[in-house]
Design a protein around this motif. Sequence first.
Motif, PDB file in Angstrom:
ATOM      1  N   LEU A  77       3.164 -34.642   0.098  1.00 53.76           N
ATOM      2  CA  LEU A  77       3.536 -33.536   0.823  1.00 53.76           C
ATOM      3  C   LEU A  77       5.012 -33.408   0.721  1.00 53.76           C
ATOM      4  CD1 LEU A  77       1.778 -34.532   4.285  1.00 53.76           C
ATOM      5  CD2 LEU A  77       1.126 -32.752   2.695  1.00 53.76           C
ATOM      6  N   ASP A  78       5.688 -34.406  -0.230  1.00 54.32           N
ATOM      7  CA  ASP A  78       7.293 -34.202  -0.401  1.00 54.32           C
ATOM      8  C   ASP A  78       7.468 -32.922  -1.132  1.00 54.32           C
ATOM      9  OD1 ASP A  78       7.575 -36.592   0.903  1.00 54.32           O
ATOM     10  OD2 ASP A  78       7.759 -37.777  -0.632  1.00 54.32           O
ATOM     11  N   ARG A  79       6.340 -32.626  -1.969  1.00 53.08           N
ATOM     12  CA  ARG A  79       6.475 -31.524  -2.963  1.00 53.08           C
ATOM     13  C   ARG A  79       6.469 -30.101  -2.323  1.00 53.08           C
ATOM     14  NH1 ARG A  79       2.602 -34.789  -6.028  1.00 53.08           N
ATOM     15  NH2 ARG A  79       1.046 -32.869  -5.992  1.00 53.08           N
ATOM     16  N   ILE A  80       6.099 -30.109  -0.842  1.00 49.01           N
ATOM     17  CA  ILE A  80       6.138 -28.653  -0.284  1.00 49.01           C
ATOM     18  C   ILE A  80       7.358 -28.102  -0.142  1.00 49.01           C
ATOM     19  CG2 ILE A  80       5.469 -27.500   1.918  1.00 49.01           C
ATOM     20  CD1 ILE A  80       3.406 -29.654   2.336  1.00 49.01           C
ATOM     21  N   ASP A  81       7.615 -26.697  -0.596  1.00 49.92           N
ATOM     22  CA  ASP A  81       8.977 -26.190  -0.484  1.00 49.92           C
ATOM     23  C   ASP A  81       9.137 -25.224   0.440  1.00 49.92           C
ATOM     24  OD1 ASP A  81       7.333 -24.347  -1.694  1.00 49.92           O
ATOM     25  OD2 ASP A  81       8.340 -23.847  -3.425  1.00 49.92           O
TER      26      ASP A  81
END
Length: 418
Positions: free
Chosen positions: A158-162
């Motif tokens: 989920l860290d890749r959600i921008d």
Amino acid sequence: MKFVEREFVPVLLGGDINVYSVARAFYEQYQVKSIAVGKYGTGPAFQSRIVDYRADEAIDTYDTCVRTVNSLARDHADKTVVLMGCGDSYVALIARAKDAGDLAQNIVAPYGPFDLMDSAQRKEVFYELCAKHGVPYPHTFTFTQDMLTPAGEPLEALDRIDFPFPMILKPSDGIMYWSHPFATQQKAYTIASRTELEQAIRDIYGAGYTDDLIIQDRVPGNDERMRVLTSYSDHTGTVRMMCLGHVLLEEHAPHAQGNHAVIITEPNDELCANVRKLLEDLHFVGFSNFDVKYDERDGSFKFFDFNTRQGRSNFYVTGSGFNVAKYVVEEYVYHKPFEPAFETAQGEHLWTVVPYRTIDEFVKDPELRQKAHRLIREGKTVNPVFMKGDNHPLRWLRMVRQHYRCLHQMREYYHDEA
């Protein structure tokens, strides 16, 4: 009510307002009674005078579905059976059976290959098609089951959600999702925090769902920014009809969230043109239904879903003068050419499943409220479940109760997202 003997008999699978709306379209155009098979003895089609309704809790399984529709085809061997699904799972069953050659010879069904339909309704595949054809859609992140981590550990993917919270979470495969119920299940989730997002993801997969999840940027604005687009494509994949509706209100109860409650038909030829190209490039066959939302941030209409069937609110199309049953019967039973070859709805018409007072209480835009009341005064309005003459007392009482229950549910669950 008066009925006319025809060369065909409609057989509809399902039991909700979708089924009744299609059955009403068949009656209004051809004065025929439809046979409907749903799971339970309830819903608008149950005890209707225009529907021969039958309940079978296993009708959504392949063997029972095929056995049932073929039995009906034998019972009407001298007629063409027009078979239509009124829900994702039923459409999938019919398309699979058609591909396998398991349907009786006197059955016609307005669907293309199952693999194409199944692929197109998967949301991540649909967004790839949108990107290819220049159809806008919200910023999207696809979460797959292999991104899960052990309980207690953060979901690092989920860290890749921008894009920021709040965001939308929904299943890619709705059929599989609803076959694994759980206590906190919602049609779609509006997520306010990372903690809430992780918990919802674990709840969904913990219930047995195994396909992808779609996490999206939430397009701002309330229900009045929504649109619904319905199309019909013939057996060659040529689009013959498109009808756009401006959604004024949606339902907000957890399992009904996103279901339309009030729609006014309106034209937008530019919006329709790109979707028409997408459908024809796919050679898609049958009805298709799209959820769309206007994004004031860039002035575009963002597409959310591709439903490979007529929507549950399909009578907004019939009520606007584009009878959904006529397209199927004229093509598959009477083999008539389409005249005109392509048409779009241009006039305004109001479709509602809630009391008129709901419009005054929950539609925020005064111009839209005024337009709705003008259409009511002009008689350009319909609630699909209340048909003149279809007045079995018990059904009528159930429909009136449901009608006002919608208002009470709106008061309980509605929240303004403007």
